[in-house]
Scaffold this active site. Structure first.
Site, short mmCIF file in Angstrom:
data_model
loop_
_atom_site.label_atom_id
_atom_site.label_comp_id
_atom_site.label_asym_id
_atom_site.label_seq_id
_atom_site.Cartn_x
_atom_site.Cartn_y
_atom_site.Cartn_z
N TRP A 90 0.83 -1.21 0.00
CA TRP A 90 0.00 0.00 0.00
C TRP A 90 0.86 1.26 0.00
O TRP A 90 0.52 2.26 -0.63
CB TRP A 90 -0.91 0.00 1.23
CG TRP A 90 -1.75 1.23 1.37
CD1 TRP A 90 -2.95 1.48 0.78
CD2 TRP A 90 -1.45 2.41 2.15
NE1 TRP A 90 -3.42 2.73 1.15
CE2 TRP A 90 -2.53 3.32 1.98
CE3 TRP A 90 -0.39 2.76 2.98
CZ2 TRP A 90 -2.55 4.55 2.61
CZ3 TRP A 90 -0.42 4.00 3.61
CH2 TRP A 90 -1.49 4.88 3.42
N HIS A 91 1.99 1.20 0.69
CA HIS A 91 2.87 2.37 0.77
C HIS A 91 3.57 2.67 -0.56
O HIS A 91 3.87 3.82 -0.84
CB HIS A 91 3.90 2.19 1.87
CG HIS A 91 3.36 2.40 3.25
ND1 HIS A 91 2.78 1.40 3.97
CD2 HIS A 91 3.33 3.51 4.04
CE1 HIS A 91 2.40 1.87 5.15
NE2 HIS A 91 2.71 3.15 5.21
N GLY A 92 3.86 1.66 -1.33
CA GLY A 92 4.56 1.93 -2.57
C GLY A 92 4.77 0.69 -3.41
O GLY A 92 4.78 -0.44 -2.90
N PHE A 123 2.25 8.63 -1.13
CA PHE A 123 1.56 7.35 -0.99
C PHE A 123 0.07 7.49 -1.26
O PHE A 123 -0.62 6.50 -1.29
CB PHE A 123 1.78 6.76 0.42
CG PHE A 123 3.24 6.66 0.78
CD1 PHE A 123 4.16 6.23 -0.15
CD2 PHE A 123 3.68 7.04 2.03
CE1 PHE A 123 5.50 6.14 0.17
CE2 PHE A 123 5.03 6.95 2.37
CZ PHE A 123 5.94 6.50 1.43
#
Length: 462
Positions: A315-317, A462
């Site tokens: 989800w962050h990257g 993000f």
């Protein structure tokens, strides 16, 4: 348009003026128009992204509510909500995995990432899940749902809002402005500005330089940069959250807390109860629990923890560094769970608590290396450099980094009192003159150490 920029000041002053003078029945329209201006400031071409996601969520929830095939419409709506996120954020990463490096350029989409798309998507998923489970009624007013998604203090980088945390407040906006909330909001906003400009931006200079020179750094520099990034990402993100909470209060809306002194955690699970609270509870409620949580036996609980945290990393990257970061936290959570279920005796004393805080903080700081590194090569260079020592020049190292050591020391010494609850308590216990003097000192520091344009917030990516 950063909260810590002059551009935002020029946006917010007229916005707040309109908030004061317009009738309350127009407040939702003001939120929508003002938030779209705020969002479009970076890249106007993407103004449609939050509108599209809200449209999908609005009609999806209504279709789920009215249909006999509720589960089918629920799954379809979730897929539609995730399609833009996957296309914009992960398509090139997926293409890269199945394409020859030399031919990647001809296949990559090269789309820039719409700001806050991950947060907006998770916000809409929360609304769909809550309405599907009938934990929250379907919102029939499109404008109210759009204001819930667009509300600019939390639009770009959270907190990730559940419908029950904001929609009822949007339905019951007060005509009269609460002066106490305005003053408290300005105070909390000022604390967030202090974290961002004085701590995060300043120590970020050293962190960026260290990672830029990853091929030639030594162990001491990596350790300092790792501790420095722990400070930077916390002060940057919690500073943003404090400013968002402060702006919300000024506008008469209470936003949930997102941090609670995370570097005082005594275990990894404790850390995730304190860090990015709205994301960790989102992952727990909408991913970990549906997978079976911890009620399915030890081996499946370990599996569920690892899956949840790997997805949290993704989800962050879109990159292997984020996947590894999530995997490390998943393994640490799994180890903590197994250790607790097999531990026969419990040690409770201050020395043991301090040791646990020290160990957890160091694990978090080292795992941030993967989070901060742009690719695996940089991450491995930084980790390898930990074995390179240069004690002969330690005096020069200490002298050159005295300011950063001071920032880290002040941060660690005050971390125990760094919470929204303590800000409120300080505000309530002290008179207006004391609050004014405290804010004045902070603003002097901000103006002295900052500039007209501060660095972008880390979580904007993000």
């Amino acid at each position: 348009m950063l909260f810590s920029s002059l551009d935002f000041l020029f946006f917010f002053i007229p916005y707040f003026f309109l908030h004061l003078v317009l009738p309350v029945r127009w407040r939702i329209d003001l939120i929508i128009i003002g938030s779209l201006i705020f969002y479009s400031y970076w890249y106007p071409m993407y103004f449609w992204v939050p509108l599209l996601l809200t449209f999908i969520g609005y009609y999806g929830a209504i279709s789920i509510d009215k249909s006999r095939a509720r589960k089918r419409y629920f799954v379809i709506t979730l897929i539609l909500l995730f399609v833009p996120l996957i296309l914009f954020k992960y398509s090139d990463f997926i293409i890269y995995q199945f394409t020859d490096v030399n031919n990647f350029k001809q296949y990559e989409l090269g789309w820039s990432l719409p700001l806050g798309i991950s947060f907006i998507t998770f916000t809409m998923v929360a609304y769909i899940v809550e309405s599907y489970k009938k934990h929250y009624p379907v919102e029939n007013d499109f404008k109210s749902l759009l204001a819930y998604v667009l509300f600019f203090p939390q639009l770009i980088a959270g907190p990730i809002i559940r419908p029950s945390q904001l929609l009822p407040r949007l339905h019951n906006l007060k005509e009269k402005v609460n002066i106490h909330f305005v003053k408290l909001g300005l105070f909390i906003f000022t604390i967030g500005l202090l974290k961002k400009i004085v701590f995060a931006d300043q120590i970020g200079i050293m962190v960026d330089e260290t990672y830029m020179n990853h091929e030639s750094v030594n162990g001491l520099e990596v350790i300092l940069a790792s501790y420095g990034f722990s400070l930077q990402i916390y002060c940057d993100f919690s500073g943003y959250t404090d400013m968002a909470v402060g702006l919300g209060l000024i506008l008469g809306v209470r936003l949930p807390r997102n941090f609670n002194k995370p570097y005082l955690a005594t275990s990894i699970s404790d850390f995730w109860r304190r860090w990015h609270i709205t994301l960790s509870t989102w992952l727990r409620d909408y991913l970990f629990f549906p997978l079976g949580g911890s009620r399915v036996g030890a081996s499946k609980t370990v599996r569920n923890l690892i899956i949840t945290m790997v997805i949290g990393g993704i989800w962050h990257g879109a990159g292997w560094t984020f996947i590894i970061w999530g995997l490390l936290h998943g393994l640490a959570l799994a180890f903590t769970h197994v250790f607790r279920t097999t531990q026969k005796t419990t040690v409770n004393n201050n020395a043991w608590r301090i040791l646990k805080i020290f160990l957890v903080f160091n694990f978090i700081s080292l795992s941030w290396i993967f989070f901060r590194s742009p690719d695996l090569t940089v991450a491995l260079d930084m980790i390898t450099a930990l074995s390179v020592h240069d004690f002969e020049n330690i005096n020069i190292f200490l002298q050159n980094n005295l300011f950063y050591f001071l920032l880290i020391t002040v941060f660690l010494a005050t971390h125990n009192i760094d919470s929204i609850a303590n800000y409120r308590l300080f505000f309530q216990k002290h008179n207006a003159l004391t609050i004014f003097l405290a804010c004045s000192i902070i603003w002097i520091l901000v103006i002295t150490l900052g500039s007209s344009s501060s660095n972008s917030f880390i979580y904007y990516d993000f």
